[in-house]
Structures are given as C-alpha cells and as structure tokens.
Design an enzyme around this catalytic site. Structure first.
Site, PDB file in Angstrom:
ATOM      1  N   THR A 137       0.812  -1.213   0.000  1.00 41.67           N
ATOM      2  CA  THR A 137       0.000   0.000   0.000  1.00 41.67           C
ATOM      3  C   THR A 137       0.845   1.262   0.000  1.00 41.67           C
ATOM      4  O   THR A 137       1.945   1.287   0.556  1.00 41.67           O
ATOM      5  CB  THR A 137      -0.924   0.024   1.234  1.00 41.67           C
ATOM      6  OG1 THR A 137      -1.565   1.305   1.333  1.00 41.67           O
ATOM      7  CG2 THR A 137      -0.140  -0.204   2.515  1.00 41.67           C
ATOM      8  N   TYR A 160      -1.939   0.597   9.999  1.00 38.04           N
ATOM      9  CA  TYR A 160      -2.158  -0.102   8.734  1.00 38.04           C
ATOM     10  C   TYR A 160      -0.906  -0.043   7.866  1.00 38.04           C
ATOM     11  O   TYR A 160      -0.417  -1.065   7.372  1.00 38.04           O
ATOM     12  CB  TYR A 160      -3.360   0.500   8.002  1.00 38.04           C
ATOM     13  CG  TYR A 160      -3.513  -0.006   6.581  1.00 38.04           C
ATOM     14  CD1 TYR A 160      -3.797  -1.353   6.335  1.00 38.04           C
ATOM     15  CD2 TYR A 160      -3.379   0.849   5.491  1.00 38.04           C
ATOM     16  CE1 TYR A 160      -3.930  -1.824   5.036  1.00 38.04           C
ATOM     17  CE2 TYR A 160      -3.525   0.384   4.189  1.00 38.04           C
ATOM     18  CZ  TYR A 160      -3.791  -0.951   3.974  1.00 38.04           C
ATOM     19  OH  TYR A 160      -3.916  -1.410   2.689  1.00 38.04           O
TER      20      TYR A 160
END
Length: 337
Positions: free
Chosen positions: A123, A147
């Site tokens: 990501t 995250y």
C-alpha cells in the site's frame, strides 16, 4: 481447464474485493487458481464455482501445505488482511495480527512448501505523508498509521526471506483502488465500506443519505484530500504481469507503485459521481480522520518501465460507471438471497 502454465497460483483473500478481481485476471490469462479466504469480509459468491475454494485462515499451515500439494502451487498472491486506516488507529493489534503475524505464517508455509514466487498486496500508506508531490518507490517510507506499518513490516519480511530462501517476490504498493469488473463479474461488495467511490455510488442509489467529507483544511487546492484512483481491473492485470516477470527473472524481486500518476480531490470525485449519475449527493463536512494524509499521488514510471502494463480504464468517469454498474447488480444479488 487445459493450461500450459507451469504451476498453480494460490490467491489469499480471493473472495474479497481486489482478490476476486485477481482470480478473474489469472483465469483469463490461463493460470490455474485456488482460493483461501476465511470469509470474515469476503463473499463466497465472488469466487467462480469451478475455482477450488478453501474457507480457512492463512495462519493454518496444515491447510496451506495441503493446498500447495493438491494444486501444484508455485506462486502465492497475498491479498488477505484488514484495510481500514481509521480502524487500524483505534485497534492496532488487530492490524498487526491480521496483516503482519498472519503474513509471517503464510510466508513460512510458502518457504516450507517450496513456493518460488510471492506477490504481495502492499500500500501507498507505507509512505506516510510524503514530502514530494509524486511518490516514487524510493520515497522514504514513514507510515503514520498502524495499517501502513503492518504492511511495511511484511515487505521487510519478504525482502529478508528472498535473501535467505529460494523465493522472489513483488510488492505492489496500491494507491486508491476503485471501480469494478467491466463485465460485472465481481466488485466491491463490503457492507459499510469506507472507499470514497463505493460510498458515493451507494449514496447516489439511495443506499446512504449523504457522503461525509473528512477534512476540508488540507493543503490542497480545494482543502479536501487528494488521491490517485486506480481501476481495480487495471490493478489485477498488473498482478498477472508481475507474476510473469517473477517467473522470467527468478533471481530478481520487485517493488512497484500501482497508480495512474494523477490525483483527484474528494470534492472532484463527488462532482464526477453527480455527473455520471445525473444526481446530486448530499455532502457533510466532517473533521479529518486520524491517519489520513492530505495528498497521495503515485509516480508509476517504474511499473510502466518494468512490465508491459497498459492501463485500460484510466478515466475517473469510467471507474465510477463500473462501480455504479456493480452496485446495481449487488442490490439484485442481495434481493435474491
């Protein structure tokens, strides 16, 4: 299915949003596929009926070993994990468990099963708040939320594993994924999803009464967050090409951004949804969410130089149109159940 491919591919999280598109892209390219998904956030209907499916967790190394043997698995595409940034801030241990600890177990099982190739769903959140307008793969990685850290730790594990064992890997750092399969075979199906385009088309179809705009004081042209939106089918195609590159270059590993190199603000996206649907969505201005950078735009030069990747859907209205088409079909699917 007859195939000339040298091995099978295991897709983790293959009943989820991006994973289900990767399954279709692999099948369309002639690769034998198996799927493992615990269905916590995935949907069984998202996996074609003739694809071997295992409802299990990627921590279960005995199940993984059986799948590797039964299906001649030579590559893993790893999508399983948790993906909601604000939730990672409020429940960090969930994210370090689902995204990092479980990935470690999966990587260990792959090593033990002599799996040579590993494609990882990473990501752009690993970059944090970059100091450059367009992010390259060499931009410093300084996540600002659990995250991002949970994904960066897995990138590090893969890099170290590739040095120590006979495995190469590709980490694909996604920017904002949106849209749905143009043929209507799968799409974003999660109830209560937080992806802006998904939320906006739900609002346009009357499934929500408004769209919250989180943050209007960012250092961006209109004060709202700017993101680089990539069509999920273009992203899935990149995974198949990355796999083929790993097979062709077994001693090389890759890290590449996945985006188009252009950003749209929240308000620009909502204007586009209004335009595509010929409706006006109610917008409610809210404070910033924890862990959200103001702007995140990719420099996709490396992926375009490395792979024969030619995006087919690099148009915001097209992305929204496909998302809208899937959202209407999803309503029919739920009515039938």
């Amino acid at each position: 299915m007859q195939t000339d491919k040298p091995f099978g591919v295991l897709v983790t999280g293959g009943a989820g949003y991006i994973g289900s598109h990767a399954v279709l892209a692999l099948r369309d390219a002639g690769w034998p596929v198996a799927v493992i998904d615990n269905l916590v956030t995935g949907f069984r209907f998202a996996v074609p009926g003739d694809v071997p499916f295992y409802q299990s967790d990627i921590e279960d190394q005995a199940v993984l070993a059986r799948i590797f043997t039964e299906h001649g698995i030579g590559a893993v595409m790893h999508f399983a994990g948790s993906v909601v940034v604000p939730e990672s801030v409020s429940d960090p241990l969930k994210y370090y468990h689902n995204n990092t600890v479980k990935s470690r177990a999966l990587i260990e099982a792959a090593v033990n099963g002599h799996v040579r190739h590993f494609i990882f769903s990473s990501t752009a959140a690993t970059y944090g708040i970059p100091e450059v307008e367009a992010v390259t793969e060499d931009t410093p990685q300084m996540p600002i939320n659990p995250y991002g850290w949970s994904k960066l730790m897995t990138e590090r594990m893969l890099a170290d594993t590739a040095i120590a064992h006979a495995m190469n890997y590709c980490a694909l750092r996604y920017f904002n994924v949106a849209g749905a399969d143009p043929e209507g075979r799968t799409g974003q199906s999660t109830a209560g999803a937080t992806h802006l385009i998904k939320v906006a088309v739900e609002a346009a179809l009357g499934k929500r009464d408004h769209v919250a705009v989180f943050g209007t004081d960012f250092d961006t042209p209109d004060g709202t967050g700017v993101r680089d939106y990539i069509h999920v089918s273009d992203l899935a195609a990149a995974h198949v090409l990355a796999l083929e590159e790993l097979v062709a270059r077994p001693d090389a590993s890759l890290t590449m951004n996945c985006g188009y190199g252009r950003g749209f603000s929240v308000l620009e996206v909502l204007d586009a949804v209004d335009r595509v649907t010929n409706r006006t969505i109610e917008r409610r201005l809210e404070p910033r969410r924890a862990g959200d950078p103001g702007s995140l735009i990719s420099d996709p030069s490396r992926i375009k130089a490395t792979l024969p990747w030619q995006p087919q859907h690099a148009d915001l209205d097209t992305i929204i149109g496909h998302a809208l088409q899937w959202e209407r079909k999803l309503s029919d699917l739920r009515d039938e159940r």
